[in-house]
Design an enzyme around this catalytic site. Sequence first.
Site, short mmCIF file in Angstrom:
data_model
loop_
_atom_site.label_atom_id
_atom_site.label_comp_id
_atom_site.label_asym_id
_atom_site.label_seq_id
_atom_site.Cartn_x
_atom_site.Cartn_y
_atom_site.Cartn_z
N TYR A 220 0.83 -1.21 0.00
CA TYR A 220 0.00 0.00 0.00
C TYR A 220 0.87 1.27 0.00
O TYR A 220 0.86 2.04 -0.96
CB TYR A 220 -0.91 0.03 1.23
CG TYR A 220 -2.16 -0.87 1.19
CD1 TYR A 220 -2.36 -1.79 0.16
CD2 TYR A 220 -3.12 -0.78 2.18
CE1 TYR A 220 -3.49 -2.60 0.13
CE2 TYR A 220 -4.27 -1.58 2.17
CZ TYR A 220 -4.44 -2.50 1.13
OH TYR A 220 -5.56 -3.28 1.13
N GLU B 94 -11.78 -5.39 12.65
CA GLU B 94 -10.34 -5.14 12.59
C GLU B 94 -10.00 -3.78 13.21
O GLU B 94 -8.90 -3.56 13.67
CB GLU B 94 -9.85 -5.19 11.14
CG GLU B 94 -10.19 -6.46 10.38
CD GLU B 94 -9.65 -7.71 11.06
OE1 GLU B 94 -8.70 -7.61 11.86
OE2 GLU B 94 -10.20 -8.79 10.80
#
Lengths: 382, 384
Positions: free
Chosen positions: B127, B243
């Site tokens: 990313y 998460e």
Amino acid sequence: MPADPATSSTGNEHARMLRDSVADFVKRGTDIKRVRRLRETQPGFERPVWQQMAQFGWLGILVPEAYGGLGLGCTEMAIVAAGTASALTPEPLTAAAVLAAGAIMRSDNETLKRELLESLVAGASIPALAWQENAGVIDATQCTVRAEPFEAAIKLNGGKKFIAGAAGADGFVVSAQSPEGLTLYWVPAGSSGVTLDLQPLADGRTTGTLQLNDVVVPPSHVLASAACAREALEGAIDTTLVMAGAEMGGVMGRALDMSVDYMKTRVQFGKPIGSFQALAHRAVDLHIQRELSSAVLDDAVALFDAGVTGTRRSSMASRVKARCSEAGLRITREAIQIHGAIGFTDEYDAGLYLKRALTLSAWLGNAAQHRRRYAELAVTHE
Amino acid sequence: MTPPDFNALGDDDFRARVREFFAQHYPPHLRFVLRRARLAEMKAWYLTLSRHGWIAPNWPREYGGMGLDTGKMIILLEETERYGVSRVPDHGIVQVGPILMKYGTPGQQQFYLPKILTGEHIWGQGYSEPNAGSDLASLATSAVPDGDDFIVNGQKIWTTLAHDSTHIYLLARTSREGKKQEGISFLLVDAASPGITIRPIRNIAGHEEFCEVFFDNVRVPQANLVGGLNKGWTVAKALLSFERINIGSPRRPQYALKRLEQLAHAKGLFEDPGFVDKFTALELDLADLGSLYARYVEVVKRGEELGQEVSMLKIWAMEAWQRLTDLLIETAHEYGGMPGEHSMDGVDVDVLSPFYYARPGTIYGGSSEIQRNILAKYVLKLPS
């Protein structure tokens, strides 16, 4: 409209009704103008408003039904404490209906207990608890007022300080060392040998200092014998710490809302000041403090309503008072900074919130004291 | 091996099962390693988990996971932290698996998911870039269609354990039109593809946990596109709300708190009111975090989505953890400037490892400053 799970049980229905009555009261019955008008006056609150609180049932929330109260719990009391404090209501609600009532409820003189609780719940008589003698002490057993047998009665000598809700109180629950041990006595205001001095608090209310010189108390006014007096005081104090936390929650909540609103409308350099990251991040940090306070308070209220006792109860109470005092002071201090110069003026409300936070923080032990108490309790627990 | 339906167990029974499992199977020398363990160390544990059907607690049972509900998932994570169990290289399990289940084609699911379970594929996350950190959407690594492939060029950085990965999931720019978020695609890349160079980066603790990855005309089949062209931002953002709460768990800083407590006892510091106040303030910071965390756990357990306010947990958990390790090195006096384990007043403590270990938490997964921006905008509704 989907069913609201919060209204499904009777307990939560009480909570909702109380929330409504608080909202209604704050809207109609009290306002900041009245708060300002009553600052630095005697007794600093209004009996008609007190009567209204009695009619709402607020004075008897914690009082068992057998004694004329609603027999509800800390969950409900916290709603009222937070709501009234957010409007800076000056009536001595927690001082009388939590602290003094808490000690009376746990006492063992049934006749006197019934009489005092019933008249408290009805709004007819306001009790205050006089237990503390020195600054910085949270220990109810540190008591030097003497109770000695005198003919068929008892004679009290000594002094008490930092009595919340003393102005306008109709009588005092006084702790003293008798030959049997720590004992609670009921001393009506104006009894012979009783001198009450009122000292100003930062928020415009007062705290009381009581001098007891050969005060004669009849045996019928022995409220709690040595068998239960200590637990009566400690239970009342722990509960009040949590409710003071709830009050602080109301104060910090309103102060932060005011500040955030101001950040959205106050324009400098051609932009609302809330768009500046230094201020936005500051507001976020305050919001986190508010949420932590509210989360601890919720845990405490649930634990108290589940009947927690002893060290666990005191530890939890100290956690609440430590977090809420710290957060409340920080948020109200920073509210002044966020508002800039206008926040430092007497005519703007931010200062009123800071001052209420100062008195609530100092009452029954500030954050540092309660961190110490929490640590000490952890040691004795091991 | 098909695991049993753990959700049918009571919470206490499940907790006991987890404790028993760790005690029985987890290698004792890997407890509390205080760094991101490498694959070579963790491979045996990965395979143990895999063999027992415990490798993918978050995956539904039909995909070979444990299918834990949120309440059980939280218990598992609490016990993981309590026992000091290190993370396996779990990007495939935590990220790629759920993403493929939601956005992947049947072919992608059938090919990749089983290989994640067996440990044949280990995934790394591509990313961040040197010029796209907090501002991730400005990433520049490009993927240009060419026949049946994309040609990928660019550089990724902070790729955790890339040197242990067989595959990399990548955000790449496929369009420069319109909003920068709307020109990003999500690609699955074989790390052995020609043109990929992986270089480990040593962190301040001396460990090589993350890497930079260079892409030089790397061919990636178009069949490896997930979620459609230019939909990568949506795919990457679609993390389960679970998460987002896990990172705010009060469990992670507990280890440092215990070490601090132990050291302070040895040094007699609980007689020192100044220290007691500092220590208790931190202890309460964590206790109160626990109250706030439990509140969000209840929300998730009820099956509700968490709003942006959950960012609070990460800020407070990570910053409290850092304050705790700050006090740990202060308490160690001279040893606070010395790496490794030292005997201090009769206890053996390594204070710098916990200190370093607590540093990146305020940076990764959206820095504390980015989290504050999010709260300011979405929760306090402050103008931008």
